[in-house]
Write a protein that holds these residues in place. Structure first.
Motif, mmCIF file in Angstrom:
data_model
loop_
_atom_site.group_PDB
_atom_site.id
_atom_site.type_symbol
_atom_site.label_atom_id
_atom_site.label_comp_id
_atom_site.label_asym_id
_atom_site.label_seq_id
_atom_site.Cartn_x
_atom_site.Cartn_y
_atom_site.Cartn_z
ATOM 1 N N SER A 1 44.000 48.660 32.251
ATOM 2 C CA SER A 1 43.449 48.109 32.909
ATOM 3 C C SER A 1 42.092 47.928 33.227
ATOM 4 C CB SER A 1 43.817 47.919 34.650
ATOM 5 O OG SER A 1 43.506 49.623 35.184
ATOM 6 N N ILE A 2 41.301 49.521 32.921
ATOM 7 C CA ILE A 2 40.266 49.813 32.837
ATOM 8 C C ILE A 2 39.563 48.806 32.138
ATOM 9 C CG2 ILE A 2 40.385 51.303 31.433
ATOM 10 C CD1 ILE A 2 38.404 52.072 33.829
ATOM 11 N N ASP B 1 37.879 54.705 42.051
ATOM 12 C CA ASP B 1 37.088 54.062 40.902
ATOM 13 C C ASP B 1 36.723 53.793 39.978
ATOM 14 O OD1 ASP B 1 37.783 50.677 41.490
ATOM 15 O OD2 ASP B 1 35.842 50.762 42.962
ATOM 16 N N VAL B 2 37.055 53.169 38.978
ATOM 17 C CA VAL B 2 35.997 53.260 37.909
ATOM 18 C C VAL B 2 35.350 51.526 38.239
ATOM 19 C CG1 VAL B 2 35.413 53.181 35.762
ATOM 20 C CG2 VAL B 2 36.941 54.421 36.732
ATOM 21 N N ARG B 3 33.776 51.972 38.144
ATOM 22 C CA ARG B 3 33.124 50.367 38.589
ATOM 23 C C ARG B 3 32.522 49.751 36.904
ATOM 24 N NH1 ARG B 3 30.154 54.196 42.949
ATOM 25 N NH2 ARG B 3 30.862 54.564 40.819
ATOM 26 N N ASP C 1 49.166 50.029 35.155
ATOM 27 C CA ASP C 1 48.437 51.063 36.191
ATOM 28 C C ASP C 1 49.010 50.902 38.195
ATOM 29 O OD1 ASP C 1 46.814 52.555 34.376
ATOM 30 O OD2 ASP C 1 45.240 50.425 34.097
ATOM 31 N N GLY C 2 49.107 51.436 38.128
ATOM 32 C CA GLY C 2 49.872 51.461 39.774
ATOM 33 C C GLY C 2 48.465 51.512 40.443
ATOM 34 N N PHE C 3 49.208 49.751 41.404
ATOM 35 C CA PHE C 3 48.243 49.567 42.677
ATOM 36 C C PHE C 3 46.923 48.689 41.671
ATOM 37 C CE2 PHE C 3 49.211 53.131 45.173
ATOM 38 C CZ PHE C 3 50.651 53.008 46.288
ATOM 39 N N ILE C 4 46.675 48.904 40.818
ATOM 40 C CA ILE C 4 45.393 48.600 40.243
ATOM 41 C C ILE C 4 46.310 46.810 39.852
ATOM 42 C CG2 ILE C 4 44.006 48.770 38.642
ATOM 43 C CD1 ILE C 4 43.160 51.165 38.380
ATOM 44 N N LEU C 5 47.427 47.418 39.185
ATOM 45 C CA LEU C 5 48.094 46.074 38.295
ATOM 46 C C LEU C 5 49.238 45.930 39.399
ATOM 47 C CD1 LEU C 5 48.162 46.737 34.804
ATOM 48 C CD2 LEU C 5 46.449 44.761 36.197
ATOM 49 N N SER C 6 50.053 46.952 39.083
ATOM 50 C CA SER C 6 51.248 46.783 40.182
ATOM 51 C C SER C 6 51.406 46.232 41.859
ATOM 52 C CB SER C 6 51.628 47.752 40.454
ATOM 53 O OG SER C 6 51.324 49.045 41.566
#
Lengths: 298, 384, 86
Positions: B269-270, B355-357, B166-171
């Protein structure tokens, strides 16, 4: 030196009888020799030479897509370099793949300076899809997407000057050639593949089906293009024209009259103004490349 | 050795260890840090590769096709619009059976323009013939590159592979990564041995065209190779586990699923957030579990059906939408569970970086409990 | 039986396609006028014109499509196009 007995483009291909592009493929591979990898773009030549499993190519050959031959060739060349291999990379693409859809990839590849030779076999329209106009289609040629009609004389724009654009990228060797002058063509191919860096040769390859003449006339038509100044065979080294084939020029209509794509300029009525415009294109070519042989006055 | 590294840099380092011989790439957010890091390695002679700075993504993958056919291990990376520009080339690389590996730092597709994460880009290429691996975290993102090359290059597979993270979230996130050594990877991933290559000593024509007498069979053989790659993934994933302690033999992975009545199916990543939410729900006595999909192509239909056979309901989280239909993962899960009687509902979430919380995951569990689903989750109220 | 992986092939199979069957007119090479200049060999789009062991030039009729370039371009007018009889 070119081994004239070498045949690397096999019999059995499905080109029309009298196909200029097929002859170009034969002459180019003959000149390039066996230590060559050919990269083709989608188009007539690709299609008539490689229906699975009947390949006409006796050298390693790869086709990927219509627009990406120069990018594929970049990868081939980079890989060979990395492996320390000596094969020469030769691209064979039509004018549609070169003048139009492939321009981004071509510009990138020439700018990066890969060591390859790009051959554009120029039959002046999209022949594989049924003779549609390309950026290489000459002024007033009737094609299926630039048809002559009641209010049209055919293609409204002159041919794009791709060799100049390629030369502006800093290509060390750029040339034009014609299947009507096979020795000259093969010599230029040899020169290009032995020049380090990205080189370009645009080969005039008349298409009997698309231009509308009998297959036996292919060479004669190609010769007339040169003899009228509508096609100029020249060489550019480091961006400068160093040589151009000189001719005793004939009027352009001698060339135009041989082909159905220009028939509307003569029938039902002769279009003098249009013919004069085309003559002016030839005159400009003659001046620009200084091709006129001046005959002594009697 | 554990190191705290940015995801993109960890991936770049994993790529370096795979010894790619030709790299062709074009910058695009949020992938760019990977190719910048690789360029640094080449500039510092830490990576002995031809590095092509191409004119666009279509050229990047096209150059990989040429290099792979000529006999080199190749690499590229992209995302979103870049991947969309490669659409035609992706189908081509797979059809030509060239084992190129490409990292996808997953990002939304415009319009509207969005640089943020979802998985619409790679999912949209699900039919292209590429293997598709999805990473939950950066450790997995790095490890999956080794696995991807090992599987793609297997002569019974010979298909290209996406490693999606996942872009940004992981990268762009720093996480501790167990960094492997060159010796480690050389043991796992042998030198590239092309099945066939462009070679003047043995001329072969690559990329011929197929008439109607042959085309169907060529597609059949690609499909068969992709399906049979499951066995290779299992074998090499297990081998990786034996060597380095992280087993990737399973294409789907359960988390607190054994006794669950409600299963969440997710990718990427979710899954991390979902696991945390599940832990909290478990403390509240809710029997919720996760089935993570690590390999989306080939789709692990049987593995998934087996893993979910005992649950009472399935909620599928989709970071993509097949507009006019449903999320692509939900469609696959419904197909896999067809006839089982287990209700499956899809939830389109997190598109374009929303965002998914944990509370969203819990809310979705609440929704499926009420039989509500096959919907976008978390929409702004003004569109309702 | 499997197909070649990735739709590839080695040379040779093009010759299975015997394009001589396309021919409407057949080039007949006259030995008397031929100067062995070889232009017909160079200009044949099929590459099917060759020199025989006896030193004559002849096309391979298995592949000759009968386009007539050789006859048109022959400087000695040694090649005549004749209606194909089949």
């Amino acid at each position: 030196m070119v081994d004239k007995t070498l045949e690397l483009f096999d019999c059995g291909h499905r080109a029309c009888g009298g196909c200029g592009a097929a002859l170009a493929a034969r002459l180019v591979t003959k000149a390039a020799g066996t230590n060559t990898i050919v990269v083709s773009a989608t188009g007539c030549m690709e299609v008539f030479s490689t229906p699975y499993p009947e390949t006409a190519w006796k050298v390693p050959w790869i086709h990927s897509l219509f627009e990406n031959a120069s990018a594929v060739a970049s990868g081939v060349e980079a890989s060979l370099k990395k492996q320390g291999r000596t094969e020469k990379v030769v691209i064979m693409a039509g004018d549609g793949a070169t003048f139009d859809i492939g321009m981004i990839c071509i510009s990138g590849a020439f700018e990066r300076g890969h060591d390859f030779t790009y051959i554009c076999y120029d039959n002046e329209a999209y022949m594989n899809t049924g003779i549609q106009r390309s950026g290489a289609t000459p002024y007033d040629a009737s094609t299926t997407t630039s048809p002559a009609g009641k209010c049209s004389f055919g293609n409204k724009r002159p041919k794009k000057d791709i060799p100049q654009i390629i030369a502006a990228h800093g290509a060390p060797y750029v040339a034009t050639a014609s299947i009507a002058y096979p020795a000259d063509l093969m010599q230029k191919v040899e020169k290009a593949i032995n020049t380090v860096g990205p080189c370009y040769i645009q080969v005039h390859a008349p298409c009997c089906t698309g231009w509308g003449f009998e297959g036996e006339q292919t060479i004669a038509v190609a010769k007339l293009a040169i003899e009228t100044g509508l096609w100029v065979n020249y060489e550019m080294v480091d961006g400068k024209v160093v040589k151009a084939k000189k001719v005793v020029r004939k009027p352009v209509e001698e060339y135009l009259k041989t082909q159905k794509r220009f028939r509307h300029l003569f029938k039902p009525t002769r279009q003098d103004a249009e013919i004069a415009t085309i003559q002016a294109i030839a005159d400009r070519n003659a001046e620009k490349y200084a091709i006129d042989i001046k005959l002594k006055k009697e | 050795m554990m190191q705290i590294t940015e995801g993109s840099h960890a991936v770049a380092d994993a790529v370096r260890l795979c010894r790619p011989q030709v790299i062709a790439a074009y910058p695009i957010t949020p992938q760019t840090h990977i190719v910048e890091a690789l360029a640094d390695m080449v500039a510092d002679c830490e990576l002995d590769a031809e590095y092509l700075t191409v004119d666009n993504e279509l050229s990047a993958l096209s150059a990989c096709i040429g290099a792979s056919a000529a006999g080199s291990r190749t690499y590229s990376a992209t995302t979103s619009q870049g991947l969309a520009l490669m659409f035609e080339v992706c189908f081509n690389a797979a059809g030509m059976r060239l084992p190129i590996v490409m990292s996808i730092a997953n990002r939304a597709l415009g319009a509207p323009l969005s640089i943020w994460n979802d998985q619409q880009d790679s999912i949209s290429l699900r039919d292209s013939g590429w293997l598709q691996f999805y990473a939950e975290d950066n450790q997995e993102a790095t490890d999956l590159h080794y696995l991807a090359y090992r599987v793609a290059e297997d002569h019974s597979v010979l298909l290209p592979a996406f490693v999606c993270f996942d872009g940004f979230i992981l990268s762009h996130t720093y996480e501790p990564i167990d960094t492997l050594s060159q010796e480690d990877i050389d043991r796992f991933l042998p030198k590239f041995s092309p099945y066939e290559r462009l070679d003047a000593a043995d001329p072969i024509s690559f990329g011929m065209y197929a008439t109607p007498e042959y085309y169907l069979e060529f597609r059949y053989e690609m499909d068969r190779a992709l399906k049979e790659s499951k066995a290779i993934i299992e074998k090499r994933g297990k081998e990786f586990g034996q060597m380095f302690g992280r087993d990737y033999s399973a294409m789907v992975e359960g988390y607190r699923l054994e006794d669950a009545d409600t299963a969440i199916v997710a990718m990427g990543s979710i899954c991390g957030t979902t696991k945390d939410a599940i832990d909290e729900m478990r403390e509240e006595g809710k029997k919720v579990g996760l089935l993570k999909i690590r390999v989306f192509r080939p789709f692990p239909t049987e593995d998934l059906a087996r893993a979910l056979a005992h649950v009472q309901r399935v909620a599928v989280l989709d970071k993509n939408i097949s507009l006019g239909a449903k999320g692509a993962v939900a469609l696959e899960v419904k197909d896999a569970l067809y006839g089982s009687g287990i209700p499956v509902k899809g939830y389109v979430i997190g598109l374009g970086g929303r965002d998914v919380r944990k509370k969203d995951i819990k809310a979705i569990v609440g929704l499926i409990g009420k039989g509500q689903g096959d919907m976008f989750y978390g929409l702004r109220t003004e569109v309702l | 039986m499997s197909l070649a992986v990735g739709c590839r092939a080695r040379p040779g199979k093009a010759r299975d396609n015997k394009t001589g069957s396309w021919r409407v007119f057949k080039p007949v090479f006259g030995k008397e006028k031929c100067t062995l200049c070889g232009l017909c060999m160079t200009l044949c789009p099929e590459g099917c014109v060759h020199e025989t062991e006896e030193g004559f030039i002849t096309p391979d009729y298995t592949y000759c499509k009968g386009c007539g370039i050789c006859a048109q371009e022959c400087p000695g007018e040694a090649i005549e196009m004749k209606q194909e009889e089949k």
